[in-house]
Write a protein that holds these residues in place. Structure first.
Motif, PDB file in Angstrom:
ATOM      1  N   THR A 128      28.510  11.892  18.752  1.00  0.00           N
ATOM      2  CA  THR A 128      29.754  12.447  18.354  1.00  0.00           C
ATOM      3  C   THR A 128      29.494  13.839  18.223  1.00  0.00           C
ATOM      4  O   THR A 128      30.490  14.757  18.479  1.00  0.00           O
ATOM      5  CB  THR A 128      30.024  11.702  16.867  1.00  0.00           C
ATOM      6  OG1 THR A 128      30.094  10.277  16.935  1.00  0.00           O
ATOM      7  CG2 THR A 128      31.201  12.366  16.288  1.00  0.00           C
ATOM      8  N   GLU A 129      28.354  14.280  17.457  1.00  0.00           N
ATOM      9  CA  GLU A 129      28.269  15.862  17.385  1.00  0.00           C
ATOM     10  C   GLU A 129      28.440  16.584  18.494  1.00  0.00           C
ATOM     11  O   GLU A 129      29.167  17.504  18.788  1.00  0.00           O
ATOM     12  CB  GLU A 129      26.793  15.948  16.531  1.00  0.00           C
ATOM     13  CG  GLU A 129      26.795  15.584  15.267  1.00  0.00           C
ATOM     14  CD  GLU A 129      25.311  15.924  14.551  1.00  0.00           C
ATOM     15  OE1 GLU A 129      24.545  16.700  15.474  1.00  0.00           O
ATOM     16  OE2 GLU A 129      25.259  15.632  13.582  1.00  0.00           O
ATOM     17  N   ALA A 174      35.879  14.502  11.941  1.00  0.00           N
ATOM     18  CA  ALA A 174      35.454  15.559  12.827  1.00  0.00           C
ATOM     19  C   ALA A 174      36.193  15.511  14.094  1.00  0.00           C
ATOM     20  O   ALA A 174      36.549  16.296  14.823  1.00  0.00           O
ATOM     21  CB  ALA A 174      34.035  15.444  12.776  1.00  0.00           C
ATOM     22  N   TRP A 175      36.205  14.052  14.577  1.00  0.00           N
ATOM     23  CA  TRP A 175      37.038  13.809  15.733  1.00  0.00           C
ATOM     24  C   TRP A 175      38.349  14.460  15.851  1.00  0.00           C
ATOM     25  O   TRP A 175      38.882  14.831  17.095  1.00  0.00           O
ATOM     26  CB  TRP A 175      37.075  12.354  15.816  1.00  0.00           C
ATOM     27  CG  TRP A 175      35.877  11.750  16.602  1.00  0.00           C
ATOM     28  CD1 TRP A 175      34.722  11.058  15.893  1.00  0.00           C
ATOM     29  CD2 TRP A 175      35.639  11.547  18.008  1.00  0.00           C
ATOM     30  NE1 TRP A 175      33.846  10.350  16.857  1.00  0.00           N
ATOM     31  CE2 TRP A 175      34.380  10.911  17.969  1.00  0.00           C
ATOM     32  CE3 TRP A 175      36.297  11.740  19.079  1.00  0.00           C
ATOM     33  CZ2 TRP A 175      33.745  10.495  19.375  1.00  0.00           C
ATOM     34  CZ3 TRP A 175      35.502  11.606  20.322  1.00  0.00           C
ATOM     35  CH2 TRP A 175      34.369  10.967  20.239  1.00  0.00           C
ATOM     36  N   GLU A 197      37.251   3.812  15.355  1.00  0.00           N
ATOM     37  CA  GLU A 197      35.890   4.423  15.188  1.00  0.00           C
ATOM     38  C   GLU A 197      35.924   5.938  14.844  1.00  0.00           C
ATOM     39  O   GLU A 197      35.307   6.430  14.178  1.00  0.00           O
ATOM     40  CB  GLU A 197      34.887   4.241  16.407  1.00  0.00           C
ATOM     41  CG  GLU A 197      34.562   2.715  16.817  1.00  0.00           C
ATOM     42  CD  GLU A 197      33.097   2.479  16.553  1.00  0.00           C
ATOM     43  OE1 GLU A 197      32.380   3.460  16.723  1.00  0.00           O
ATOM     44  OE2 GLU A 197      32.824   1.288  16.340  1.00  0.00           O
ATOM     45  N   MET A 198      37.096   6.556  15.651  1.00  0.00           N
ATOM     46  CA  MET A 198      37.004   7.989  15.449  1.00  0.00           C
ATOM     47  C   MET A 198      37.572   8.179  14.166  1.00  0.00           C
ATOM     48  O   MET A 198      37.387   9.238  13.468  1.00  0.00           O
ATOM     49  CB  MET A 198      38.038   8.610  16.643  1.00  0.00           C
ATOM     50  CG  MET A 198      37.349   8.573  17.901  1.00  0.00           C
ATOM     51  SD  MET A 198      38.173   9.434  19.189  1.00  0.00           S
ATOM     52  CE  MET A 198      39.845   8.834  19.234  1.00  0.00           C
ATOM     53  N   GLU A 199      38.338   7.477  13.503  1.00  0.00           N
ATOM     54  CA  GLU A 199      38.874   7.624  12.261  1.00  0.00           C
ATOM     55  C   GLU A 199      38.040   7.615  11.199  1.00  0.00           C
ATOM     56  O   GLU A 199      38.157   8.224  10.146  1.00  0.00           O
ATOM     57  CB  GLU A 199      40.009   6.549  12.036  1.00  0.00           C
ATOM     58  CG  GLU A 199      41.343   6.730  12.794  1.00  0.00           C
ATOM     59  CD  GLU A 199      42.397   5.529  12.722  1.00  0.00           C
ATOM     60  OE1 GLU A 199      42.109   4.557  11.964  1.00  0.00           O
ATOM     61  OE2 GLU A 199      43.423   5.666  13.122  1.00  0.00           O
ATOM     62  N   GLN A 200      36.882   6.930  11.296  1.00  0.00           N
ATOM     63  CA  GLN A 200      35.754   6.974  10.492  1.00  0.00           C
ATOM     64  C   GLN A 200      35.118   8.363  10.218  1.00  0.00           C
ATOM     65  O   GLN A 200      34.214   8.582   9.401  1.00  0.00           O
ATOM     66  CB  GLN A 200      34.785   5.800  10.976  1.00  0.00           C
ATOM     67  CG  GLN A 200      35.598   4.173  10.609  1.00  0.00           C
ATOM     68  CD  GLN A 200      34.629   3.412  11.086  1.00  0.00           C
ATOM     69  OE1 GLN A 200      33.551   3.485  11.100  1.00  0.00           O
ATOM     70  NE2 GLN A 200      34.943   2.218  11.498  1.00  0.00           N
ATOM     71  N   ASN A 201      35.172   9.095  11.379  1.00  0.00           N
ATOM     72  CA  ASN A 201      34.712  10.478  11.267  1.00  0.00           C
ATOM     73  C   ASN A 201      35.701  11.394  11.598  1.00  0.00           C
ATOM     74  O   ASN A 201      36.132  11.740  12.650  1.00  0.00           O
ATOM     75  CB  ASN A 201      33.690  10.587  12.194  1.00  0.00           C
ATOM     76  CG  ASN A 201      32.751  11.808  12.330  1.00  0.00           C
ATOM     77  OD1 ASN A 201      33.499  12.972  11.747  1.00  0.00           O
ATOM     78  ND2 ASN A 201      31.605  11.897  13.065  1.00  0.00           N
TER      79      ASN A 201
END
Length: 307
Positions: free
Chosen positions: A234-235, A269-270, A263-267
């Motif tokens: 992800t980073e 930063a996406w 999955e993206m909603e959990q981070n």
């Protein structure tokens, strides 16, 4: 007198033996001339007594090449047929490269079964046990598909058709040169709960490269079991800030996209990634990217070129 009779008899027998020898030699020569010799992607030398007529394909990609060369199959994958292969609807469904139905294949008594090098090497003895030949190939690049076309062309005695098809692919690739857009792209292979980034040594990675896209995962370390793919970091994705995210899958595309978005909603930063902000997360057509497109690889290049 008796000695002369014996001598004459010996001479007659020798002439008969010589005649039989010539007949056997001629028969062997005819068999040899009608036979077909190929080497598959596993490096196995395979000989057919004659051009194979009853063909079973475990994947749509292999089947599409057979039809593009003017052949047909008696057995096809147990999967939805792309519109370009509706002519194969009559063929019996025999499972897939992942799980073939040996009982159904046996009932067809095929001359040859077309399988995947990585997935079906374990099935060689089973297919040979029913009196058929298993030809193994793979498609991790457009060059691999062209090698498949050449191989199947030789096997089916269709070299001219194979050469023509490969020339069409070469012409398509040549037309793409100099039109690079350099779009930063993340290509994701997805299944429910599993998401991997396609590397340049995968077919989708090679297709992206040919149309001038920039694969942001190009330098990512490969997964040992699946060397054409990498874990999504992800980073690194956020740092690379892709313009476009392309999703491909074997399964339910909308379900995979929904899972990926979750999955993206959990981070959070996406949300700063350009492709996410602009809503450029797209699902690739299953028949062109979820598997080897075979002869339809030109359509796959056309599709990516428009992105």
């Amino acid at each position: 007198m008796r000695r002369c009779q014996i001598t004459a008899l010996v001479m007659v027998l020798m002439m008969i033996a010589a005649g039989c020898g010539q007949t056997a030699s001629k028969s062997a020569k005819e068999t040899s001339e009608g036979s077909v010799h190929i080497q598959d992607f596993a490096g196995r030398d395979i000989t057919f007594d004659k051009v194979p007529e009853k063909i079973v394909a475990l994947s749509n990609g292999d089947m599409s090449i057979v039809y593009a060369l003017g052949g047909e199959v008696v057995g096809r994958p147990s999967a939805e047929l792309p519109s370009s292969l509706k002519k194969a609807e009559h063929a019996k469904q025999i499972g897939t490269t992942h799980q073939m139905d040996l009982e159904q294949i046996t009932s067809l008594k095929p001359d040859v079964v077309l399988g995947n090098k990585q997935l079906n090497e374990k099935d060689i003895s089973s297919i040979e046990g029913i009196g058929s030949k298993l030809v193994l190939t793979q498609a991790n690049s457009v060059k691999d598909i062209q090698k498949q076309i050449t191989l199947f062309g030789k096997m089916l005695n269709k070299p001219a058709q194979a050469k023509k098809l490969n020339n069409q692919i070469d012409q398509k690739i040549a037309s793409l040169k100099g039109s690079s857009k350099g779009i930063r792209t993340l290509v994701v292979y997805g299944a429910p709960g599993t998401y991997m980034a396609a590397l340049p040594n995968s077919l989708s990675g090679n297709l992206l490269e040919l149309v001038g896209g920039k694969n942001i995962a190009a330098d990512a370390p490969a997964i040992e079991q699946f060397p054409q793919y990498a874990q999504i970091n992800t980073e690194n994705v956020i740092r690379s800030d892709p313009d476009l995210i392309l999703l491909m899958t074997h399964g339910n595309a909308e379900e995979v996209k929904k899972g990926f978005l979750n999955e993206m909603e959990q981070n959070p930063a996406w949300n700063d990634v350009k492709a996410v902000k602009e809503g450029r997360i797209e699902i690739l057509p299953n028949d062109l990217f979820g598997t080897n497109p075979g002869a339809a690889v030109i359509d796959a290049l056309d599709y990516l070129e428009k992105k």
